[in-house]
Every structure is written in structure tokens, then in C-alpha cells.
Write a protein that holds these residues in place. Structure first.
Motif, PDB file in Angstrom:
ATOM      1  N   THR A   1      22.037  20.730 -10.855  1.00  0.00           N
ATOM      2  CA  THR A   1      21.338  21.991 -11.088  1.00  0.00           C
ATOM      3  C   THR A   1      22.341  23.084 -11.422  1.00  0.00           C
ATOM      4  N   CYS A  18      18.129  26.226  -9.202  1.00  0.00           N
ATOM      5  CA  CYS A  18      17.000  25.430  -8.726  1.00  0.00           C
ATOM      6  C   CYS A  18      16.043  26.353  -7.993  1.00  0.00           C
ATOM      7  N   GLY A  23      14.742  18.864  -5.392  1.00  0.00           N
ATOM      8  CA  GLY A  23      16.090  19.397  -5.289  1.00  0.00           C
ATOM      9  C   GLY A  23      17.121  18.298  -5.139  1.00  0.00           C
TER      10      GLY A  23
END
Length: 283
Positions: A208, A224, A258
Motif C-alpha cells: 500500500t 490504505c 489491509g
């Protein structure tokens, strides 16, 4: 190699047609003004995606509410799936909507991350929706939240689903599982171990902020959904100069959207070809 960017898009939509007791957005109603704002934001994002020329693009819609009961989400899914530079467009959904519109999209690019909520829909009705998706030839996974009273319905669901449909289990927020409890869930989802406990992430490399970003309805780009400092804005292009590898600033990461991007976990190999729709490679 052609550059590839994955965008997790979450607009202002926060209303849902279900009232799950574990969800803060259950039965929330957006005002007409809020719905118009969400529609305008999504249409702006879809136009940006259509004009994207920096390589290939993948999109995962992660609305707080239920998107597919809104016509603009269904239309965006179809339109994005037809873009030649788009690898995949997926959405997290309860799929309570009708399914005939799916046939208008490209089945090679459309995908669905479908959550089954016992108590909100009968299992027969939910399985009928799954059969419709199977007949339409699109990729989808199905999952449940690992609440104790969901175990029996999840077992029945696994028994009825085709073997080729992956059933995932999300650990319930704030719940600790004994080894015996975890084993029961792992019997349904062999990858439950990744969801069972939060993953240490502080200082660890994550995709990310480099090849994966999140975007809000106003175009604010963040690395993120869980790291709030902005990287810039999608629509003025200011985010581009901020894309680079960087370690995670948070102590732990406890959400699949995530931690799937953590480079210290093998999940890009586990889900190769199906990261956005949560389908393990070769399932």
C-alpha cells in the motif's frame, strides 16, 4: 512489465438494507442529498478510471453500506469491466440485489466478494443468488463472520456450495478464539488462521502506498483505509509523486483488505489472480 495500480474505492455511501448486530451501518439510511453526493462521486471516479493511461488498473469497491442496491454501482461495475486496461473490478457486497445486470459486463473482469449474513436472508435465497452468479460465469467468493451462532449455518452453506466456490471466514471483531474454536472454523476455511489474530505490521514492508492505494469520494488518496495521512488527490494527479515503497506505520493490521498487501505474508501467492475477490489460486 506494464505498471499496475490497485485502487480501493470507498465513497460516502453508508446505508445498508441489512441490520446485522455486529455492523455499525446496519439499517442506516442515507438522505437523498447524501445519495446524490455518493452517485456524483462514484461517476467522477469511474470517469477517471476510464481515462487512466498510466498502465493497468484494478478496482475494489469497499463501501461502508451496500452498494449494489444502488443503480450507479451496478452501472459502474459494468462500465469498468469493459475497459481494456482494467484487470479486475470487484465489490464487497451482500448481493441482495437482482443479478440480470451482471450479464452486461465482461465476465473475465467482474468479480464479487459476497458475504452471507445469517438472520438477514434465508440460506435458500442466498444459495439461489450464488447459483445465479455461477450460471453467469463470473468469479466470486462467499464468506461469513466468525460469530459462534454462525458456525452451524456456515457448515450448511459449505455443504451446499459447489466445491469450486471458496468459503472464507472473517474473525469477529474483538473476539479471541480458542484453538478448538479456531479448528472448527478452519475446517470450513483452511486460511482462517490468517484472520484469527491481528498481524504485527509496524515497520514492515507493505504494497500500500506504492502499487495499492485507497481513494475517498472526494478523491483523497491514502495508502490504505487504515492509515489516514493523505498522499494527495486522485483528480489533480498529486498522488503520483508520493507512490513508493514504505513500511507500515501501524502496530498491527487486522483486516483482510489491509494485511493481504503485507509483503511479509505470502498472500499474494496464496490468492494469485484473485486478490481482490479473495479467491485462492487454483481453488
Amino acid at each position: 512489465m506494464t505498471p499496475h495500480l490497485t485502487v480501493l474505492y470507498r465513497g460516502p455511501l453508508a446505508s445498508c438494507d441489512y441490520d446485522c448486530p455486529y455492523c455499525p451501518f446496519a439499517k442506516r439510511r442515507d438522505s437523498p442529498e447524501q445519495l446524490r453526493a455518493d452517485r456524483a462521486a462514484l461517476e467522477r471516479f469511474a470517469a477517471w478510471a476510464a481515462a487512466y493511461r498510466d498502465g493497468e488498473l484494478s478496482v475494489l469497491f469497499t463501501p461502508w453500506g451496500e452498494g449494489l442496491v444502488r443503480s450507479w454501482y451496478r452501472r459502474a461495475m459494468v462500465e469498468l469491466s469493459r475497459l481494456p486496461h482494467l484487470r479486475r473490478v470487484a465489490i464487497q457486497t451482500n448481493f441482495s440485489c437482482r443479478s440480470d445486470w451482471v450479464a452486461e459486463g465482461d465476465p473475465e473482469r467482474l468479480a464479487f466478494w459476497v458475504t452471507y449474513h445469517p438472520g438477514q436472508v434465508s440460506q435458500e435465497r442466498f444459495l439461489a443468488k450464488c447459483r445465479e452468479l455461477t450460471a453467469l460465469g463470473v468469479r466470486y467468493s462467499v464468506g461469513v463472520v466468525g460469530e459462534p451462532d454462525h458456525l452451524a449455518p456456515a457448515r450448511r452453506l459449505r455443504a451446499e456450495l459447489p466445491d469450486g466456490v471458496y468459503l472464507w471466514v472473517n474473525a469477529a471483531d474483538g473476539r479471541s478464539y480458542t484453538d478448538a474454536e479456531a479448528a472448527e472454523w478452519a475446517a470450513l476455511d483452511p486460511l482462517f488462521g490468517y484472520s484469527r489474530d491481528p498481524h504485527p505490521s509496524a515497520g514492515r514492508p507493505c504494497r500500500t502506498g506504492d502499487s495499492v492505494v485507497s481513494v475517498d469520494g472526494d478523491g483523497t488518496v491514502r495508502r490504505c483505509h487504515f492509515v489516514r495521512p493523505p498522499l494527495g488527490n486522485l483528480y489533480d494527479g498529486s498522488y503520483r509523486a508520493q507512490l513508493r515503497p514504505r513500511p507500515c506505520p501501524l502496530a498491527v493490521c487486522d483486516c483482510h483488505i489491509g494485511y493481504v498487501h503485507l509483503e511479509t505474508l505470502p498472500l499474494y501467492d496464496v490468492f494469485a489472480g484473485g486478490v481482490l475477490e479473495r479467491i485462492p489460486h487454483g481453488w
